[in-house]
Design an enzyme around this catalytic site. Structure first.
Site: not given
Ligand code: DOR
Ligand code: ZN
Length: 343
Positions: A14, A16, A97, A134, A172, A245
């Site tokens: 997971h 980003h 997702k 989520h 998460h 995450d």
């Molecule tokens: O803390 C987070 N940041 N939780 C999420 O679900 C998304 C993520 C983000 O994309 O910044």
């Molecule tokens: Zn995330």
């Protein structure tokens, strides 16, 4: 007490990576991983086979030359996703997702009517495409600290009953309730655990002032929730695996009057996990948590190559510069004393 830990090259299930200048700035921080599940919550979100393929190409271009890192792509589900969308992404994305609309960063195009998505979920089950969730409700009357627990009861449990053959990952996990829910399932459900939810609780967010770098979603909860997460991660239970995450935001986004949710953990997640597993006396379970449990659930071949972590003098990492401002690296609140050898 050994001073090195040899691991199969790990999976971050997971992650980003964002896009543009931020992608360029952060991609290298994940290059020690064999693979990562790439989150699709870009602006605009990644909702078609073509945009998924194009995003994958941009990620590959941003990686350091020669990096042996495979991005595993995902589709962003919306109210407009159809079973035909699922047909089109098969072979391009490994999972889709589900962001309940407005649950978190860049989720405005997420799903409002989850029940109406049933034909899409059925097609995913037929094609072996995983659903990544989520797991928080967005109703204003539900307290933010209860949103995960309420989601399990009101949304996830009915969804899993409607489409029992769908493979689901509760992403998460942040509460003991979430851990217990995954443990209670017979099959078809696993959960990812982040590094930051293993080391901070809501005191680290709110005591002595607000600590915006510790603000993420799902929000960190009580110490007893953190302890349940540590127990689940470190006891060898195959239903739990690592998903960082890691969610980079620049300081102007993080520190403003409405600070963004997300902890940028990619550069420090392996050192944090080594610390946590060593403290729990469970270093033998670190490798499977990082490279075996998730691969088995996703049905992908486990990595064979290895990396080594070595014990080192305490260190901290500086922020990563970008044209839009620096991105601070998550501080776990203790000295980092492990690093990837040769890095
Ligand atoms: O803390 C987070 N940041 N939780 C999420 O679900 C998304 C993520 C983000 O994309 O910044
Ligand atoms: Zn995330």
């Amino acid at each position: 007490m050994s001073d090195t830990i040899t691991l199969h090259r790990p999976d971050d299930l997971h992650l980003h990576l964002r896009d543009g200048a931020i992608l360029e700035a952060v991609a290298a921080a994940s290059a020690d991983f064999a693979r990562a599940i790439i989150m699709p919550n870009l602006v605009p979100p990644v909702t078609t086979a073509d945009t998924i393929a194009a995003y994958r190409t941009r990620i590959e271009a941003a990686l350091p030359k020669g990096a042996a890192f495979e991005p595993l792509m995902t589709l962003y589900l919306t109210d407009d996703t159809t079973p035909e969308t699922i047909d089109a992404i098969d072979g391009v994305a490994i999972a889709a997702k589900l962001y309940p609309a407005h649950a978190t960063t860049n989720s405005a195009s997420g799903v409002n009517d989850i029940e109406a998505l049933t034909p899409v979920l059925e097609r995913m089950a037929e094609r072996g495409i995983l659903l990544l969730v989520h797991g928080e409700v967005t109703d204003h009357e539900v307290d933010i600290f209860d949103r995960e627990a309420v989601f399990l009861e009101r949304v996830l449990d009915p969804l899993r009953r409607r489409v029992p053959s769908l493979k689901v990952v509760l992403e998460h996990i942040s509460s003991k309730t979430g851990i217990d829910y995954v443990k209670s399932a017979d099959s078809g459900l696993c959960g990812t655990i982040t590094a930051h939810h293993l080391v901070i609780d809501r005191n680290d967010l709110l005591v002595g002032g607000i600590h915006p770098y510790n603000y993420c979603l799902p929000i960190v909860k009580r110490a007893r929730d953190r302890e349940a997460l540590v127990e689940a991660a470190t006891n060898g239970d195959t239903r739990f695996f690592f998903g960082s995450d890691s969610a980079p935001h620049t300081d102007p986004k993080k520190l403003g009057p409405c600070g963004a949710a997300g902890c940028f953990t990619a550069p420090v997640s392996l050192p944090i996990l080594a610390h946590v597993f060593e403290e729990a006396g469970a270093l033998q379970h670190l490798d499977p948590f990082l490279s075996r449990h998730g691969a088995a659930f996703y049905g992908i071949a486990p990595a064979e190559a290895t990396i080594t972590l070595e014990r080192c003098e305490p260190y901290t990492l500086p922020p990563i510069p970008t044209p839009d401002g620096p991105i601070a690296v998550f501080d776990p609140g203790f000295a980092l004393t492990w690093r990837v050898a040769g890095a």
